[in-house]
Enzyme design. Structure first.
Site, PDB file in Angstrom:
ATOM      1  N   HIS A  73      23.695  28.108  74.323  1.00 26.70           N
ATOM      2  CA  HIS A  73      24.301  27.730  73.028  1.00 26.70           C
ATOM      3  C   HIS A  73      23.244  27.118  72.111  1.00 26.70           C
ATOM      4  O   HIS A  73      23.197  27.405  70.911  1.00 26.70           O
ATOM      5  CB  HIS A  73      25.412  26.706  73.251  1.00 26.70           C
ATOM      6  CG  HIS A  73      26.702  27.273  73.742  1.00 26.70           C
ATOM      7  ND1 HIS A  73      27.314  28.367  73.172  1.00 26.70           N
ATOM      8  CD2 HIS A  73      27.534  26.853  74.739  1.00 26.70           C
ATOM      9  CE1 HIS A  73      28.450  28.618  73.811  1.00 26.70           C
ATOM     10  NE2 HIS A  73      28.605  27.722  74.758  1.00 26.70           N
TER      11      HIS A  73
ATOM     12  N   HIS B 206      23.787  27.232  80.721  1.00 25.45           N
ATOM     13  CA  HIS B 206      24.842  27.634  79.795  1.00 25.45           C
ATOM     14  C   HIS B 206      24.714  26.903  78.459  1.00 25.45           C
ATOM     15  O   HIS B 206      24.683  27.525  77.392  1.00 25.45           O
ATOM     16  CB  HIS B 206      26.209  27.348  80.436  1.00 25.45           C
ATOM     17  CG  HIS B 206      27.382  27.700  79.594  1.00 25.45           C
ATOM     18  ND1 HIS B 206      28.148  28.830  79.815  1.00 25.45           N
ATOM     19  CD2 HIS B 206      27.948  27.080  78.522  1.00 25.45           C
ATOM     20  CE1 HIS B 206      29.122  28.888  78.913  1.00 25.45           C
ATOM     21  NE2 HIS B 206      29.021  27.827  78.121  1.00 25.45           N
ATOM     22  N   GLU B 207      24.651  25.584  78.526  1.00 21.47           N
ATOM     23  CA  GLU B 207      24.574  24.815  77.279  1.00 21.47           C
ATOM     24  C   GLU B 207      23.258  25.083  76.538  1.00 21.47           C
ATOM     25  O   GLU B 207      23.222  25.079  75.309  1.00 21.47           O
ATOM     26  CB  GLU B 207      24.746  23.319  77.563  1.00 21.47           C
ATOM     27  CG  GLU B 207      26.073  22.946  78.214  1.00 21.47           C
ATOM     28  CD  GLU B 207      27.304  23.466  77.481  1.00 21.47           C
ATOM     29  OE1 GLU B 207      27.227  23.672  76.250  1.00 21.47           O
ATOM     30  OE2 GLU B 207      28.330  23.687  78.138  1.00 21.47           O
TER      31      GLU B 207
ATOM     32  N   HIS C  36      21.026  29.533  70.424  1.00 20.32           N
ATOM     33  CA  HIS C  36      21.740  30.215  69.346  1.00 20.32           C
ATOM     34  C   HIS C  36      21.622  29.424  68.041  1.00 20.32           C
ATOM     35  O   HIS C  36      21.523  30.003  66.952  1.00 20.32           O
ATOM     36  CB  HIS C  36      23.206  30.378  69.750  1.00 20.32           C
ATOM     37  CG  HIS C  36      23.907  31.524  69.100  1.00 20.32           C
ATOM     38  ND1 HIS C  36      25.219  31.846  69.376  1.00 20.32           N
ATOM     39  CD2 HIS C  36      23.508  32.436  68.184  1.00 20.32           C
ATOM     40  CE1 HIS C  36      25.585  32.899  68.667  1.00 20.32           C
ATOM     41  NE2 HIS C  36      24.561  33.266  67.927  1.00 20.32           N
TER      42      HIS C  36
END
Length: 692
Positions: free
Chosen positions: A481, A477-478, A484
């Protein structure tokens, strides 16, 4: 190179030099320089305004203070100390006031408007058009069009919100660290997995204690609440956990009331009926009412399954204990849910832990990034201390530093990774950025610098960190990010990477979690830490069969948090009038809560997502579910075209990861999927709708 280490803008940060004694002078100097730059823009003759001397000049004016203050806030997150906290809090009002004043600067606003309304301004296209439109919207939403007295009140209000939310965050951290439990009778640990016992024993020894030491950090608390057969032990830990932020000297009750009052006043000053409409005006949801309707729709779809799951757990406990069917106590839920899952699927999640050693999970994640996104990720030698110029410094010995290159060999960025809990580190998991690179005016591209942090299961003296599956999902998940940020190709830094609408920002992060459930994805890294064997087929079958075990309850938990958040910010008057906010908060989400006896307090007094930042996820917690709709749907394209399809990965980079906020997020999603999002993809993945 600047003399003050916090103003040194070299790519490789010299953490050993970032002494808190330098914070005040560094931030003061950076603020002064930024103010001079803004004053220069505000004094530009109206007839001479250009894109370069207004909007672009404003963009550049705050770069130094953003980077310097980012180092300060990062240190406060990962290496908190009395000196760091004091220096941070001393400068927080000045920093907050500076940024609050920018959109309230009437002469600056006039120059921006003069250019935007000029023929050159109206002729802008592409990213420059988006930048002008977004900047003007930022200014209006921050009060640029208000009369002078209201602008001054808004500035003061922002400063107070920053201090109050910082104190709320400190209370949660301090209350978490203030509690520990040493167990000296090993019989009380019956049922606890061996890794949890080993970790607790090592923690006790490190503090000079005899026995097993437990804390409220998740890697310590969660196994105990899930597996310990001693109900009194679970109850003791649960009582301490729900007391975080609710008991003196770390009671957040008064802070919450004041924060809500100020947010409501801010919304009223800006002509909005409540804070939710102010915050969501420029997000995908557009309004509090639309966000509530989205949540209500999901709740209605999950309600029948939720009631069935609650009843099944009560009946299972009654059958196992030969007692009447009744609501469970809050400290019984995780324990009996795990027992039911094992009974139904013969699946114990702890059986997966040996297959998720961190020293394999991380390389597997990087291999996935190579196959799907064409990235080569390499670790760099680093040192937690003074280093030579060619050596990377980190802030703690556990931290690692990585370089990221794309298919062409271009250095797109680098990042730090800090995965295990410490008392000086805030809870949870997060990604952030320290330097935003991207395309430059000279036609080159500067690398980005980011970080990912967590509070995951640490290694023991004789074994590597063995993670839960949920912790593996957290890493992925991290990392989503982080991608991105690192893959941003927007020339305007404030539009790059994760600087997007908050109900869109979770799309890349939640998308990455999907590979953690696919056999092809798991086979990249899920290997037994001692034998190297992959997850056996029967264990994988049990894992996937149990994926949606109590998924309606998990959905309702997220909905409860999101609905409470919206209720607090749409019906604020009711809450601030109450002597204690807890009963009203609980009543607002009663239909979403698993019935327990006694009733469990809500998380409102330790809800850092919503109250540890002047805005943060306030009125925006629904974003997790909103983005889940997007990620479940977007992943169907990978499932259809190939989990490691480089073409699909390149399309996701082109339309989402590289684009930041350079276009409307709904449009970016449509470009990737070729259509509007489909809610049914999430319902099918969660087992709440039939498979297609």
């Amino acid at each position: 190179m600047a003399d003050n280490p916090f103003l040194d803008r070299r790519f490789h940060i010299r953490w050993s030099r970032l002494d808190p004694q330098h914070i005040e002078s560094a931030i003061s100097e950076a603020l002064d320089r930024a103010q001079v730059a803004i004053d220069r823009i505000a004094a530009t003759p109206l007839g001479e305004v250009t894109y370069e001397n207004t909007f672009l000049a404003l963009e550049h004016a705050t770069e130094e203070i953003n980077e310097a203050w980012g180092k300060v806030t990062h240190l406060q997150s990962v290496a908190d100390s009395p000196a760091v906290r004091a220096a941070h809090n001393a400068m927080l009002p000045r920093v907050t006031s500076f940024f609050a004043r920018i959109p309230l600067n009437l002469e600056l606003w006039r120059r921006l408007g003069a250019f935007a309304n000029s023929s050159n301004g109206r002729a802008l296209q592409g990213v420059a058009r988006r930048f002008v439109d977004e900047t003007q919207a930022d200014f209006r939403q921050a009060g640029a069009d208000l009369p002078e007295a209201q602008r001054q009140r808004l500035e003061a209000l922002q400063a107070e919100l920053a201090e109050l939310t910082q104190k709320y965050s400190e209370n949660v951290l301090d209350a978490t660290n203030a509690w520990q439990l040493v167990v000296t009778d090993e019989s009380r640990l019956k049922g606890l997995p061996e890794h949890a016992r080993t970790t607790a024993r090592e923690k006790a020894a490190a503090k000079g204690e005899t026995g097993w030491l437990f804390t409220l950090h998740q890697p310590s608390q969660e196994p105990l609440m899930t597996y310990a057969e001693d109900e009194s032990l679970r109850r003791e830990v649960w009582s301490a956990a729900v007391g975080v932020g609710a008991e003196s000297p770390y009671d957040n009750t008064a802070l919450i009331t004041r924060i809500l009052r100020l947010r409501a006043e801010k919304a009223a000053l800006l002509g909005k009926p409540h804070f939710a409409d102010l915050v969501l005006e420029r997000r995908m949801a557009k309004s509090g009412a639309r966000a509530e309707a989205f949540l209500a729709d999901l709740q209605q779809r999950a309600a029948t399954a939720f009631q069935r799951e609650c009843r099944e757990l009560e009946e299972f406990r009654a059958q196992q204990t030969r007692q009447p069917v009744r609501p469970l106590a809050p400290w019984e839920l995780a324990f009996w849910a795990e027992r039911l899952r094992q009974a139904r699927y013969a699946f114990d999640e702890e059986a997966l832990r040996p297959y998720f050693p961190m020293n394999r999970v991380i390389p597997g994640l990087f291999e996935l990034a190579r196959r799907v996104f064409g990235l080569e990720i390499t670790v760099r030698p680093s040192i937690a201390g003074v280093a030579a110029d060619d050596t990377v410094e980190v802030w703690h010995p556990e931290v690692k530093f990585y370089d990221v290159h794309d298919r062409t060999g271009r250095h797109v960025g680098s990042f730090y990774a800090d995965w295990h809990p410490r008392e000086s580190k805030r809870g949870g998991a997060w990604m952030n950025y320290l330097i935003t690179g991207g395309p430059t005016a000279a036609g080159q591209r500067a690398p980005h610098l980011g970080l990912i942090c967590g509070n995951l299961t640490p290694p023991t003296a004789d074994r590597p960190a063995l993670l839960t599956h949920r912790e593996v999902e957290t890493i992925f998940h991290e990392f989503g990010h982080l991608l991105h940020h690192l893959l941003g190709e927007v020339e305007i830094k404030s539009l790059n990477g994760v600087n997007v609408a908050w109900d869109f920002v979770e799309l890349p992060s939640q998308l990455m979690e999907n590979w953690c459930w696919e056999r092809e994805g798991l086979d990249l890294f899920a290997r037994h830490d001692q034998t190297g064997a992959p997850i056996p087929d029967d264990l994988f079958a049990k894992m996937t069969a149990a994926r949606n075990f109590r998924s309606a309850c998990a959905t309702m938990r997220q909905l409860s948090l999101a609905r409470m958040d919206l209720a607090l910010h749409m019906r604020t008057a009711d809450f601030v009038a109450a002597a204690d906010i807890e009963p009203l908060a609980r009543a607002a989400i009663a239909e979403c809560l698993v019935p327990t006896e006694p009733p469990a307090p809500t998380v409102v007094k330790r809800f850092t997502h919503v109250f540890a930042d002047p805005v943060g996820y306030a009125a925006g917690y629904y974003s997790y579910k909103w983005a889940e709709v997007l990620d479940a749907d977007a992943f169907t394209r990978f499932q259809r075209e190939g989990l490691f399809n480089a073409g699909t990965g390149a399309a996701f980079i082109e339309h989402v990861l590289s684009r930041g906020n350079s276009a409307d997020p709904a449009e970016l999603f449509r470009r990737f999927m070729g259509r509007e999002p489909d809610l049914n993809a999430l319902l099918r993945r969660s087992g709440l709708a039939p498979a297609a």
